[in-house]
Design a protein around this motif. Structure first.
Motif, short mmCIF file in Angstrom:
data_model
loop_
_atom_site.label_atom_id
_atom_site.label_comp_id
_atom_site.label_asym_id
_atom_site.label_seq_id
_atom_site.Cartn_x
_atom_site.Cartn_y
_atom_site.Cartn_z
N ASP A 134 -7.31 5.24 -5.28
CA ASP A 134 -8.45 5.75 -4.39
C ASP A 134 -8.06 7.23 -4.66
O ASP A 134 -7.43 8.13 -3.46
CB ASP A 134 -8.84 5.50 -3.09
N THR A 135 -7.95 8.38 -5.49
CA THR A 135 -7.57 9.47 -4.70
C THR A 135 -8.96 10.63 -3.65
O THR A 135 -8.10 11.50 -3.09
CB THR A 135 -8.34 10.35 -5.60
N SER A 136 -9.64 10.21 -3.28
CA SER A 136 -10.28 10.52 -2.29
C SER A 136 -9.62 9.90 -1.32
O SER A 136 -9.51 10.87 0.05
CB SER A 136 -12.15 9.84 -2.20
N LYS A 137 -8.85 8.92 -0.96
CA LYS A 137 -8.09 8.74 0.31
C LYS A 137 -6.51 9.04 0.04
O LYS A 137 -6.06 8.48 1.34
CB LYS A 137 -8.14 7.17 0.82
N LYS A 138 -6.31 9.67 -1.05
CA LYS A 138 -4.83 9.57 -1.45
C LYS A 138 -4.13 8.18 -1.12
O LYS A 138 -2.89 8.04 -0.51
CB LYS A 138 -4.37 10.41 -1.19
N SER A 139 -4.59 7.08 -1.92
CA SER A 139 -3.98 6.03 -1.20
C SER A 139 -4.51 5.01 -2.91
O SER A 139 -4.99 5.29 -3.74
CB SER A 139 -4.50 5.23 -0.21
N SER A 140 -2.82 3.75 -2.83
CA SER A 140 -2.35 3.73 -3.85
C SER A 140 -2.75 1.94 -3.56
O SER A 140 -1.76 1.54 -2.17
CB SER A 140 -1.61 4.14 -4.52
N ARG A 143 -9.26 4.29 -11.81
CA ARG A 143 -9.66 3.11 -10.75
C ARG A 143 -8.35 1.59 -10.33
O ARG A 143 -7.94 1.99 -9.22
CB ARG A 143 -10.78 3.35 -10.24
N GLU A 144 -8.14 1.67 -11.43
CA GLU A 144 -7.36 0.08 -11.84
C GLU A 144 -7.24 0.22 -12.81
O GLU A 144 -7.58 0.53 -13.98
CB GLU A 144 -8.70 -1.30 -11.41
N ASN A 181 0.86 -1.56 0.14
CA ASN A 181 -0.05 0.12 -0.37
C ASN A 181 0.86 1.00 -0.13
O ASN A 181 2.04 1.08 0.51
CB ASN A 181 -0.81 -0.13 1.29
N SER A 198 0.46 5.77 0.27
CA SER A 198 0.01 7.19 0.84
C SER A 198 0.48 8.50 0.56
O SER A 198 1.71 8.18 0.43
CB SER A 198 -1.04 7.20 2.01
N THR A 248 -4.33 0.00 -7.89
CA THR A 248 -5.83 0.65 -7.36
C THR A 248 -5.18 2.54 -6.85
O THR A 248 -3.89 1.91 -6.74
CB THR A 248 -6.65 -0.34 -6.53
#
Lengths: 113, 122
Positions: free
Chosen positions: A66-72, A54-55, A22, A24, A64
């Motif tokens: 997730d720009t709202s959570k700023k994570s991949s 998104r993926e 993961n 961030s 993946t």
């Protein structure tokens, strides 16, 4: 501010298992990239995911974002001993041309045969 | 497949000496970078270079550092007076213009790295 913080720092699995790493980050990005580094060698680009995606898949890799959570996350399926390496995420921030990629701390993946 | 080449692979120098690290980026790339990695630590950005000038530099890239593209193929990093803490792997990287992109943006293209120069300052 720090960008691209990966977890876990180290991951040890058996051959055939899946590995998930993961990442961030803190600022807005154009894209996020994952790189691999074998010990003592340069970084090799694995996959790039744009901020509007998104993926993304490439062979045994699945990323993946997730720009709202700023994570991949980076998933390596059916791991092999040859996948043993350090994996880094890198963010390409929204800036002018030629801007830097900012790398995270990396995850050391060990795949045991 | 074209690749970024760096020389030398290992450089040992005494504190206070000048070193020049050399790189040949991929020929049709337009953006050039130097990064460094102290053993076991993260990959740190030093400088980016485009159109024969520095486009961005980090706080690490102080007056002791300089970059040059002297002949259209080589891209060099010079450290004028090395310190013990300059010991690290130095990586050169390049990237092309974004595919299908307009203008000069390098967005959405990956970096291609060389195998690095291990600099040891004694």
């Amino acid at each position: 501010s720090q960008q691209g913080e990966e977890d876990p720092q180290a991951l040890s699995i058996q051959e055939g298992e899946n590995a998930t790493m993961n990442c961030s980050y803190k600022t807005s990005i154009n894209n996020l990239q994952w790189y691999r580094q074998n010990s003592g060698r340069g970084l090799v680009h694995l996959i790039l995911i744009r901020s509007n995606e998104r993926e993304k898949h490439s062979g045994r890799l699945r990323v993946t974002l997730d720009t709202s959570k700023k994570s991949s996350s980076l998933l390596i399926t059916a791991s092999r001993a040859a996948d043993t390496a350090s994996y880094f995420c890198a963010t390409d921030a929204i800036k002018t041309s030629g801007s830097r990629l900012t790398f995270g701390e990396g995850t050391q993946l060990t795949v045991n045969p | 497949e074209p690749e970024v080449t760096q020389t030398p692979s290992h450089q040992v120098t005494q504190m206070g000496q000048e070193v020049i690290l050399r790189c040949v980026p991929i020929s049709n790339h337009l953006y050039f970078y130097w990064y460094r990695q102290i053993l076991g630590q993260k990959v740190e950005f030093l400088v980016s270079f485009y159109n024969n000038e520095i486009s961005e530099k980090s706080e690490i890239f102080d007056d002791q550092f300089s970059v040059e593209r002297p002949d259209g193929s080589n891209f060099t990093l010079k450290i004028r007076s090395t310190k013990l803490e300059d010991s690290a792997m130095y990586f050169c990287a390049s990237r092309r213009r974004s595919p299908g992109g307009q203008g000069t943006s390098s967005y959405n293209s990956p970096l291609h790295f060389g195998n690095g120069t291990r600099l040891t300052v004694t």
